[in-house]
Design a protein around this motif. Structure first.
Motif, mmCIF file in Angstrom:
data_model
loop_
_atom_site.group_PDB
_atom_site.id
_atom_site.type_symbol
_atom_site.label_atom_id
_atom_site.label_comp_id
_atom_site.label_asym_id
_atom_site.label_seq_id
_atom_site.Cartn_x
_atom_site.Cartn_y
_atom_site.Cartn_z
ATOM 1 N N ASN A 578 5.799 1.807 31.409
ATOM 2 C CA ASN A 578 4.353 1.568 31.288
ATOM 3 C C ASN A 578 4.071 0.524 30.217
ATOM 4 O O ASN A 578 4.898 0.241 29.349
ATOM 5 N N ASP A 579 2.860 -0.021 30.271
ATOM 6 C CA ASP A 579 2.510 -1.162 29.416
ATOM 7 C C ASP A 579 2.623 -0.825 27.928
ATOM 8 O O ASP A 579 3.165 -1.609 27.137
ATOM 9 N N ALA A 580 2.088 0.331 27.532
ATOM 10 C CA ALA A 580 2.084 0.697 26.110
ATOM 11 C C ALA A 580 3.512 0.852 25.591
ATOM 12 O O ALA A 580 3.838 0.420 24.475
ATOM 13 N N TYR A 581 4.361 1.490 26.401
ATOM 14 C CA TYR A 581 5.746 1.678 25.984
ATOM 15 C C TYR A 581 6.430 0.324 25.814
ATOM 16 O O TYR A 581 7.171 0.110 24.856
ATOM 17 N N ASN A 582 6.184 -0.583 26.741
ATOM 18 C CA ASN A 582 6.815 -1.897 26.669
ATOM 19 C C ASN A 582 6.342 -2.695 25.460
ATOM 20 O O ASN A 582 7.106 -3.456 24.864
ATOM 21 N N GLU A 583 5.073 -2.546 25.105
ATOM 22 C CA GLU A 583 4.590 -3.214 23.896
ATOM 23 C C GLU A 583 5.345 -2.727 22.670
ATOM 24 O O GLU A 583 5.778 -3.531 21.828
ATOM 25 N N ALA A 584 5.506 -1.422 22.571
ATOM 26 C CA ALA A 584 6.224 -0.856 21.423
ATOM 27 C C ALA A 584 7.685 -1.289 21.429
ATOM 28 O O ALA A 584 8.258 -1.624 20.389
ATOM 29 N N LEU A 585 8.307 -1.282 22.626
ATOM 30 C CA LEU A 585 9.713 -1.664 22.725
ATOM 31 C C LEU A 585 9.913 -3.126 22.333
ATOM 32 O O LEU A 585 10.850 -3.463 21.596
ATOM 33 N N SER A 586 9.039 -4.020 22.812
ATOM 34 C CA SER A 586 9.190 -5.435 22.481
ATOM 35 C C SER A 586 8.971 -5.674 20.987
ATOM 36 O O SER A 586 9.621 -6.543 20.381
ATOM 37 N N ASP A 587 8.069 -4.905 20.401
ATOM 38 C CA ASP A 587 7.847 -5.052 18.963
ATOM 39 C C ASP A 587 9.103 -4.646 18.198
ATOM 40 O O ASP A 587 9.489 -5.293 17.208
ATOM 41 N N LYS A 588 9.785 -3.578 18.649
ATOM 42 C CA LYS A 588 11.037 -3.159 18.002
ATOM 43 C C LYS A 588 12.105 -4.239 18.164
ATOM 44 O O LYS A 588 12.905 -4.480 17.256
ATOM 45 N N ARG A 589 12.143 -4.897 19.330
ATOM 46 C CA ARG A 589 13.116 -5.958 19.554
ATOM 47 C C ARG A 589 12.854 -7.139 18.613
ATOM 48 O O ARG A 589 13.803 -7.746 18.089
ATOM 49 N N ALA A 590 11.595 -7.480 18.405
ATOM 50 C CA ALA A 590 11.272 -8.581 17.493
ATOM 51 C C ALA A 590 11.678 -8.230 16.070
ATOM 52 O O ALA A 590 12.289 -9.052 15.360
ATOM 53 N N LYS A 591 11.358 -6.989 15.657
ATOM 54 C CA LYS A 591 11.706 -6.574 14.286
ATOM 55 C C LYS A 591 13.215 -6.489 14.126
ATOM 56 O O LYS A 591 13.770 -6.827 13.075
ATOM 57 N N SER A 592 13.928 -6.027 15.159
ATOM 58 C CA SER A 592 15.390 -5.944 15.118
ATOM 59 C C SER A 592 15.995 -7.329 14.958
ATOM 60 O O SER A 592 16.960 -7.523 14.190
ATOM 61 N N THR A 593 15.451 -8.315 15.688
ATOM 62 C CA THR A 593 15.934 -9.689 15.587
ATOM 63 C C THR A 593 15.706 -10.236 14.180
ATOM 64 O O THR A 593 16.599 -10.868 13.582
ATOM 65 N N LEU A 594 14.499 -9.985 13.635
ATOM 66 C CA LEU A 594 14.192 -10.446 12.271
ATOM 67 C C LEU A 594 15.121 -9.798 11.267
ATOM 68 O O LEU A 594 15.710 -10.479 10.403
ATOM 69 N N ASP A 595 15.282 -8.466 11.357
ATOM 70 C CA ASP A 595 16.126 -7.764 10.384
ATOM 71 C C ASP A 595 17.565 -8.260 10.451
ATOM 72 O O ASP A 595 18.245 -8.376 9.412
ATOM 73 N N TYR A 596 18.050 -8.573 11.632
ATOM 74 C CA TYR A 596 19.426 -9.062 11.759
ATOM 75 C C TYR A 596 19.595 -10.387 11.011
ATOM 76 O O TYR A 596 20.579 -10.580 10.284
ATOM 77 N N LEU A 597 18.650 -11.313 11.213
ATOM 78 C CA LEU A 597 18.751 -12.619 10.555
ATOM 79 C C LEU A 597 18.612 -12.501 9.040
ATOM 80 O O LEU A 597 19.270 -13.235 8.286
ATOM 81 N N VAL A 598 17.785 -11.566 8.589
ATOM 82 C CA VAL A 598 17.591 -11.395 7.146
ATOM 83 C C VAL A 598 18.750 -10.625 6.524
ATOM 84 O O VAL A 598 19.341 -11.062 5.519
ATOM 85 N N ASN A 599 19.085 -9.475 7.125
ATOM 86 C CA ASN A 599 20.064 -8.582 6.508
ATOM 87 C C ASN A 599 21.511 -8.985 6.787
ATOM 88 O O ASN A 599 22.399 -8.791 5.948
ATOM 89 N N ASN A 600 21.764 -9.533 7.971
ATOM 90 C CA ASN A 600 23.131 -9.857 8.343
ATOM 91 C C ASN A 600 23.478 -11.325 8.144
ATOM 92 O O ASN A 600 24.651 -11.681 8.059
ATOM 93 N N ARG A 601 22.478 -12.170 8.132
ATOM 94 C CA ARG A 601 22.756 -13.594 8.017
ATOM 95 C C ARG A 601 22.117 -14.229 6.772
ATOM 96 O O ARG A 601 22.214 -15.423 6.559
ATOM 97 N N GLY A 602 21.454 -13.434 5.964
ATOM 98 C CA GLY A 602 20.992 -13.892 4.652
ATOM 99 C C GLY A 602 19.836 -14.882 4.654
ATOM 100 O O GLY A 602 19.656 -15.632 3.680
ATOM 101 N N ILE A 603 19.029 -14.918 5.691
ATOM 102 C CA ILE A 603 17.880 -15.816 5.733
ATOM 103 C C ILE A 603 16.691 -15.152 5.018
ATOM 104 O O ILE A 603 16.390 -13.975 5.266
ATOM 105 N N ASP A 604 16.032 -15.889 4.150
ATOM 106 C CA ASP A 604 14.892 -15.345 3.398
ATOM 107 C C ASP A 604 13.770 -14.932 4.351
ATOM 108 O O ASP A 604 13.386 -15.685 5.258
#
Length: 646
Positions: A578-604
């Motif tokens: 459903n739409d609401a679930y997908n919005e939440a899931l995509s937001d988690k994917r965006a945050k996961s991508t950001l956290d990976y670049l910051v925490n694993n690759r050292g980008i400010d």
């Protein structure tokens, strides 16, 4: 000193002071008599002598200021009014605060003028002048915003004395002049100039004047004639004259010769006769400066007759017959004030141009315009602004709006007040402003840094060129009735060109430019530019897969290489769920991508403007709700993107 000698000395001193006092009093009485007869030049000389001898009073300083003010010498008027206010504040009537404020405007001391207007407001109360002032406290900005574009230049027929009050008479211009007087003609004591007569000048297609001659026939007399209005067929003229008929002057109870309106008809070439005085004249008031409505059924004029709101108002009468007129009608407080309204003119487009010093203008008389409705009554009033107006007196404006050429009177070019009145040719600038915004044709995004050129009709000469800023907008000034080419270019985009035909009326043309991106990668898609594989996610998951980690390392490497890069992360899902679930899931994917670049690759973390999920709302294919698709097709929608934000 013995007693007898001392007493003799005191008596001599008393007699001397008494003699001086009587002398000063006699001089003041003499000056007052001249002043009351409007012999301002003679009165001024005497007042100045009295002041130089050390005697001052509120009355003398006020009247000394008046002798300059009523001759439009505002610099000197301001000097004496300010002295009167400073030395005798309790003896100064409210109108002198206003005259001082107007005089200061004319020497461009606008802050001092506004301060005196506030004092005038406190004394005079809720007058029409004060309402106009308070309704537009930022009047200088308002006037500049509404200013009409004119080219103003002196005409060749001006003289060293007063020339003013132009009017149209076929292919001729008629105006008043004081300098072409015949030998032995009397001098007008108000200005110490010869009396005015009416003259004609030939007028060519560009409004240039030549061949000045006195108007023919019986119009001119030994006294003043000025300000005429002619019927369209050239057979009748209404004009201003002193109260002088059949060789006799008419005076009011103060022995003042007032102004009146007269009518004459033409008999032969340039010979005017059958002089008739209009019936609403009176030796008790002045009537002057006629203007005819377009249908010639109404005559407008200026007068201080009974019922006037101020020193002079604009009035009209209906012309009901050959020599028959309605009762005069005051145009009312929408246009008239407690001060002076004068020199009306009705244009072919039914606009009323007139001058007043009762509104927040640039100084002295300013020229205003207001459209007349079907009943001949005024609408919104607009100051013509610079350069039609100046800080001095500007009045007697006439124009043929279709030809965009007219005339005005002004003393702007000298320091002699009304003696320096001259006629100026006015040509309306016909200017077109071409404006637009440069955008991406597909996304609608602004394209700062794009180059926009204005080329001539032959497409071979660049008239003007600009690089657009952050708002991606441009503006060019172009000529009327011309053809141009507007061209927009930007690296990576196909050039866009538009042909523009400008009209014959001043205005603004909007020419937006939408450029097509030629590069296979959108200009802000970092992933495409780095040739990355998509950052994909497993169904219903948001963890970073090993294949995605390889691609994220490329993002991190680019950000280390280019420390100025600022990135926005966008993540998406497929349409399943459903739409609401997908919005939440995509937001988690965006945050996961950001956290990976910051925490694993050292980008400010500050290098990222945001990391946002968009759910299933930006699919890259047809696989929306209810559409049958393969797993591979759905996979294309489960992605993260990296957009360059600077």
């Amino acid at each position: 000193m013995n007693k007898q000698l001392k007493n003799t000395f005191i008596l001599t001193l008393v007699l001397l002071c008494t003699s001086v006092s009587f002398s000063q009093k006699n001089q003041i009485e003499k000056a007052n008599k001249e002043f009351d007869k409007y012999s301002y030049i003679d009165a001024r000389e005497t007042y100045l002598k009295v002041v130089e001898n050390g005697y001052e009073s509120a009355e003398i300083l006020k009247k000394l200021g008046d002798t300059y003010y009523w001759n439009s010498d505002y610099d000197n008027a301001a000097k004496w009014y300010q002295q009167a206010i400073a030395k005798f504040p309790t003896e100064i009537e409210s109108e002198y605060y206003y005259r001082a404020a107007q005089s200061l405007k004319s020497v461009k001391k606008y802050d001092e003028s506004d301060r005196l207007m506030e004092l005038y407001s406190a004394i005079a109360g809720d007058s029409l002048v004060i309402k106009n002032f308070k309704n537009d406290p930022n009047y200088l900005e308002s006037i500049a915003f509404e200013s009409k574009g004119y080219i103003v230049e002196k005409v060749s027929v001006n003289t060293e004395f007063s020339d003013f009050g132009p009017s149209y008479f076929g292919d001729k211009l008629v105006f008043a002049s004081a300098s072409r007087a015949t030998e032995g003609q009397k001098v007008y004591s108000w200005t110490d100039q010869p009396f005015l007569d009416l003259y004609t000048a030939d007028m060519d297609a560009e409004g240039k004047l030549s061949n000045v001659e006195p108007i023919g026939g019986e119009v001119n007399t030994p006294y003043h004639e000025s300000s005429a209005a002619f019927t369209k067929d050239g057979s009748t003229v209404y004009f201003t004259r002193n109260n002088y008929t059949d060789g006799k002057k008419g005076k009011d109870k103060t022995k003042t010769v007032r102004l009146k309106l007269y009518k004459a008809t033409i008999s032969g070439e340039n010979y005017w006769t059958n002089i008739v005085e209009l019936p609403f004249n009176s030796k008790k008031h002045s009537v002057a400066h006629p203007a005819l409505s377009n249908d010639e059924k109404r005559l407008y004029f200026s007068s201080d007759m009974e019922g006037t709101l101020g020193m002079s108002d604009l009035w009209y009468v209906d012309i009901t017959g050959e020599n028959s007129y309605s009762e005069p009608v005051n145009l009312g407080p929408s246009i008239n004030t407690e001060t002076r309204e004068s020199f009306p003119f009705i244009s072919e487009e039914n606009n009323l141009y007139y001058s007043t010093d009762g509104r927040a203008g640039l100084g002295g008389f300013d020229i205003y315009v207001t459209p007349l409705d079907a009943n001949g009554l005024p609408g919104k009033i607009t100051n013509l602004g610079e350069p039609a107006n100046s800080n001095q007196d500007d009045f007697g404006f006439i124009i043929k709006e279709e030809k965009r050429i007219g005339y005005l009177s002004s003393n702007r070019d000298g320091q002699n007040g009304s003696i320096g009145d001259d006629i100026y040719r006015v040509q309306e600038k016909c200017e077109i402003t071409i404006v637009g915004v440069v955008t991406d044709v597909d996304s609608g995004a602004l394209l700062p840094g794009a180059e926009v050129s204005l080329l001539d009709a032959n497409n071979n000469e660049v008239v003007e060129k600009v690089i657009v800023g952050d708002d991606a907008s441009y503006s060019f000034t172009a000529a009327c009735e011309s053809q141009y080419l507007v061209r927009g270019t930007k690296e990576g985009y196909r050039p866009e060109e538009k042909v523009v035909e400008t009209p014959d009326v001043t205005g603004t043309i909007e020419v937006p430019l939408a450029l097509k991106w030629l590069d296979p990668c959108p200009p802000n898609d970092l992933g495409c530019r780095l040739n990355l594989q998509p950052i994909y996610f497993d169904f219903d998951r948001y963890n970073i897969r090993p294949d995605a980690a390889i691609e994220l390392e490329k993002i991190a490497a680019a950000m280390r290489l280019y420390p100025e890069l600022i990135i926005k992360i966008e993540s998406h899902t497929d349409s399943r769920g459903n739409d609401a679930y997908n919005e939440a899931l995509s937001d988690k994917r965006a945050k996961s991508t950001l956290d990976y670049l910051v925490n694993n690759r050292g980008i400010d973390r500050s290098r990222f403007t945001e990391a946002t999920g968009y759910g299933e709302y930006q699919l890259v294919n047809q696989c929306s709700n209810g559409v049958e698709c393969t797993e591979e097709e759905h996979q294309l929608n489960r992605r993260s993107m990296f957009l360059i934000m600077n």
